[in-house]
Design a protein around this motif. Structure first.
Motif, mmCIF file in Angstrom:
data_model
loop_
_atom_site.group_PDB
_atom_site.id
_atom_site.type_symbol
_atom_site.label_atom_id
_atom_site.label_comp_id
_atom_site.label_asym_id
_atom_site.label_seq_id
_atom_site.Cartn_x
_atom_site.Cartn_y
_atom_site.Cartn_z
ATOM 1 N N GLY A 169 -10.177 -5.435 10.095
ATOM 2 C CA GLY A 169 -11.119 -6.083 9.200
ATOM 3 C C GLY A 169 -10.771 -5.923 7.734
ATOM 4 O O GLY A 169 -11.463 -6.473 6.872
ATOM 5 N N LEU A 170 -9.692 -5.181 7.430
ATOM 6 C CA LEU A 170 -9.266 -4.981 6.055
ATOM 7 C C LEU A 170 -7.779 -5.301 5.927
ATOM 8 O O LEU A 170 -7.011 -5.113 6.880
ATOM 9 C CB LEU A 170 -9.521 -3.539 5.611
ATOM 10 N N THR A 171 -7.368 -5.766 4.753
ATOM 11 C CA THR A 171 -5.977 -6.120 4.509
ATOM 12 C C THR A 171 -5.381 -5.120 3.528
ATOM 13 O O THR A 171 -5.803 -5.045 2.371
ATOM 14 C CB THR A 171 -5.859 -7.551 3.948
ATOM 15 N N GLY A 172 -4.392 -4.343 3.987
ATOM 16 C CA GLY A 172 -3.851 -3.245 3.198
ATOM 17 C C GLY A 172 -2.604 -3.625 2.424
ATOM 18 O O GLY A 172 -1.755 -4.373 2.914
ATOM 19 N N PHE A 173 -2.484 -3.062 1.235
ATOM 20 C CA PHE A 173 -1.292 -3.239 0.401
ATOM 21 C C PHE A 173 -0.761 -1.873 -0.011
ATOM 22 O O PHE A 173 -0.113 -1.200 0.768
ATOM 23 C CB PHE A 173 -1.605 -4.144 -0.799
ATOM 24 N N GLY A 174 -1.013 -1.424 -1.248
ATOM 25 C CA GLY A 174 -0.491 -0.149 -1.706
ATOM 26 C C GLY A 174 -0.944 1.004 -0.832
ATOM 27 O O GLY A 174 -2.112 1.083 -0.446
ATOM 28 N N THR A 175 -0.013 1.918 -0.494
ATOM 29 C CA THR A 175 -0.371 3.033 0.393
ATOM 30 C C THR A 175 0.603 4.180 0.178
ATOM 31 O O THR A 175 1.735 3.986 -0.282
ATOM 32 C CB THR A 175 -0.331 2.580 1.864
ATOM 33 N N ARG A 176 0.155 5.388 0.532
ATOM 34 C CA ARG A 176 1.042 6.557 0.428
ATOM 35 C C ARG A 176 0.439 7.741 1.164
ATOM 36 O O ARG A 176 -0.787 7.921 1.176
ATOM 37 C CB ARG A 176 1.274 6.941 -1.027
ATOM 38 N N TRP A 177 1.325 8.528 1.779
ATOM 39 C CA TRP A 177 0.953 9.851 2.260
ATOM 40 C C TRP A 177 0.926 10.787 1.059
ATOM 41 O O TRP A 177 1.888 10.854 0.281
ATOM 42 C CB TRP A 177 1.968 10.365 3.269
ATOM 43 N N LEU A 178 -0.143 11.535 0.884
ATOM 44 C CA LEU A 178 -0.267 12.515 -0.189
ATOM 45 C C LEU A 178 -1.298 13.549 0.223
ATOM 46 O O LEU A 178 -2.162 13.280 1.061
ATOM 47 C CB LEU A 178 -0.690 11.853 -1.502
ATOM 48 N N ASP A 179 -1.210 14.709 -0.371
ATOM 49 C CA ASP A 179 -2.170 15.771 -0.070
ATOM 50 C C ASP A 179 -3.281 15.706 -1.104
ATOM 51 O O ASP A 179 -3.215 16.326 -2.160
ATOM 52 C CB ASP A 179 -1.467 17.134 -0.096
ATOM 53 N N VAL A 180 -4.317 14.930 -0.814
ATOM 54 C CA VAL A 180 -5.380 14.680 -1.780
ATOM 55 C C VAL A 180 -6.077 15.963 -2.196
ATOM 56 O O VAL A 180 -6.335 16.197 -3.386
ATOM 57 C CB VAL A 180 -6.393 13.665 -1.205
ATOM 58 N N ASP A 181 -6.404 16.821 -1.224
ATOM 59 C CA ASP A 181 -7.192 18.020 -1.506
ATOM 60 C C ASP A 181 -6.357 19.295 -1.522
ATOM 61 O O ASP A 181 -6.898 20.397 -1.553
ATOM 62 C CB ASP A 181 -8.325 18.157 -0.496
ATOM 63 N N ASN A 182 -5.013 19.155 -1.493
ATOM 64 C CA ASN A 182 -4.092 20.302 -1.555
ATOM 65 C C ASN A 182 -4.364 21.350 -0.483
ATOM 66 O O ASN A 182 -4.204 22.554 -0.713
ATOM 67 C CB ASN A 182 -4.131 20.946 -2.950
#
Length: 532
Positions: free
Chosen positions: A325-338
């Motif tokens: 139901g959503l169309t994705g573009f920019g993305t990345r694996w990252l440790d948001v909360d460390n």
């Protein structure tokens, strides 16, 4: 957005975060579109939300933190000499001439541009002199050293054979006018340029085996996916099988995507791959793949089983169903909360008109919310709801996203480009609360980043985290090359090992947390499995 529904106006644009002046903080480059005219009297048409600023690429210098603790930026486009008047799509960032200053390659709907950083705050257009012209519709571009000679080479992904004068209106199933599908147009071939080391490049597309069937490329990332020490290239294509170009011993590439399980999804279907990233999300030492797709598809997680063989684990991981139901573009694996586990950000915005929004009179009826997925126990992901990530709940038409620590506080921030809307700067407000360590990986003598280097971080208790320095991936964007590692409950690291592109490995001990370290090749202690 002109109201004419030109296919090209729906796809851009990208962002770069990079340190243009070597002052230790990240500056921002924004790729820009323009008002298109196919010669059909568009000057008399109604332009939706007319722009108030010049439609050129923009460069912003980071001025550091203000009294409120937030970073401030200054528009330095004019004094920089960058005059990006083409219809912009994407950007790659890398020091191609090894002078210590990061250069930019901008892909366009039309002639591309290579902007050489002079090191004094100005840039010069060296596209023709360097031999990297391309006049087709270019999209994903990346600098990477495929032949391990210490010089950054250039991959240019191209998309469709689309011309404004050939534009014909398309319609949705309801009969309303809508943007066309990429299936309406033929694909363009990609190109690979080898850096000669003298400021010029040569086209080695055919010589390296990349001149095969044209593909509708929107994403690309350079990474060693089979663990043989050579740089491979994963290319995300729109409504066509993706390509896994594994580099062979003789320097040529062979597409192993179909046999490797990374060409199509588990149902054997090609998807509209846009954004792409690679990282070791499951801590087993190899690089996994994530791709963002259209709203009637799901985003895809390809788990690397070892040796460049992948399994589609989208739904088992918890990432598949929430993306429908959503169309994705920019993305990345990252440790948001460390917390030491890799999370995922996906920025969404539709490419087909959302009729409910159109009926409400929305001027740009493609708006969707963005998504944050936190990695929980095991390899499972859980989406954070709007209450937990309010900035992502705002419906926009997101496209390119660049990731980096804009305020140098030890967590990853994001700069997101909206299609036909203002840029967004999202500052991370949670990651700095846990322990972290930052690493910049550099050659022995040059002042640039070693983009091929991998890092193993040994935590107390025996756990090992794997990261690497890169700027490519996401969608049409370039990110911070520094390696930022969340340490979770650990107050420090036992050791850091850097696996350099030439095959050597060095170890550092005693690196303090809560700060960035510059690690130069040759300055660490030589390490090997047989003689640790």
């Amino acid at each position: 957005m002109t109201g004419e529904l030109f296919f090209v106006e729906n796809m851009g644009a990208g962002v770069a975060v990079f340190d243009m002046d070597r002052d230790g903080d990240l500056d921002i480059f924004l790729v820009q579109g323009a008002l298109l005219d196919a010669g059909n009297g568009l000057e008399g048409a109604i332009v939706l939300s007319p722009p108030t600023l010049p439609l050129t690429d923009r460069l912003y210098r980071n001025l550091g933190l203000a009294e409120d603790g937030l970073p401030r930026f200054e528009d330095v486009t004019e004094p920089s000499g960058i005059l990006g008047t083409e219809y912009g799509m994407g950007v790659a960032a890398g020091d191609y001439d090894s002078d210590g200053f990061v250069d930019l390659y901008v892909s366009n709907f039309g002639p591309n541009r290579l902007w050489r950083n002079r090191g004094d705050g100005t840039f010069e257009d060296v596209t023709k002199r360097a031999g990297v012209e391309d006049y087709r519709w270019s999209t994903a571009v990346t600098f990477f050293d495929f032949d391990a000679d210490g010089q950054l080479d250039l991959f240019v992904g191209n998309y469709l054979k689309f011309r404004l004068e050939d534009h014909e209106p398309c319609r949705a199933e309801s009969g309303l006018a809508d943007y066309c599908s990429p299936e309406s147009y033929e694909a363009e071939p990609n190109r690979l340029f080898r850096n000669r080391g003298d400021g010029t490049f040569e086209d080695v597309t055919a010589a390296t085996g990349l001149a095969g069937t044209p593909a509708k490329t929107l994403g690309a990332i350079a990474v060693d996916l089979n663990g043989d020490g050579r740089q491979d290239l994963y290319v995300a294509n729109d409504q066509m099988p993706n390509s896994l170009w594994l580099q062979q011993e003789d320097g040529t590439f062979r597409d192993e995507a179909l046999l490797g399980g990374a060409a199509v999804n588990r149902e054997g279907r090609s998807e509209a791959s846009m954004g792409v990233d690679a990282a070791d999300f499951d801590d087993d030492g190899d690089e996994d793949l994530f791709l963002s797709h259209l709203r009637w598809e799901s985003n895809t997680l390809y788990e690397n089983s070892g040796g460049g063989v992948f399994r589609d684990r989208s739904f088992e991981s918890g990432l598949g169903s929430p993306s429908l139901g959503l169309t994705g573009f920019g993305t990345r694996w990252l440790d948001v909360d460390n917390d030491s586990r890799l999370d995922l950000l996906v920025f969404n915005g539709d490419v087909k008109i959302i009729e409910e929004q159109a009926r409400r009179g929305e001027k740009h009826p493609l708006r969707q919310r963005d998504q944050l997925f936190l990695r929980r126990a095991g390899d499972l992901y859980e989406e954070v709801g709007p209450a937990g990530a309010r900035a992502l709940a705002i419906e926009t038409v997101s496209r390119g996203a660049a990731f980096g620590d804009l305020d140098n506080d030890g967590d990853t921030d994001v700069v997101v480009a909206q299609n036909h809307g203002p840029v967004r700067v999202l500052l991370n407000q949670v990651g700095q609360d846990r322990h972290w360590i930052g690493l910049r990986l550099m050659p022995a003598t040059l002042g640039r980043d070693m983009l091929r280097a991998r890092v193993a971080i040994g935590l107390p208790g025996g756990r090992i985290l794997w990261r690497r320095s890169h700027t490519d991936g996401s969608y049409l964007s370039a990110s911070d090359p520094r390696v930022l590692v969340g340490l979770g409950e650990s107050s420090g690291v036992d050791w850091v090992r850097v696996y350099w592109p030439d095959g050597s490995t060095e170890e550092w001990q005693g690196l303090e947390p809560e700060r960035y370290h510059s690690l130069r090749q040759g300055a660490g202690r030589t390490w090997s499995e047989t003689n640790p």
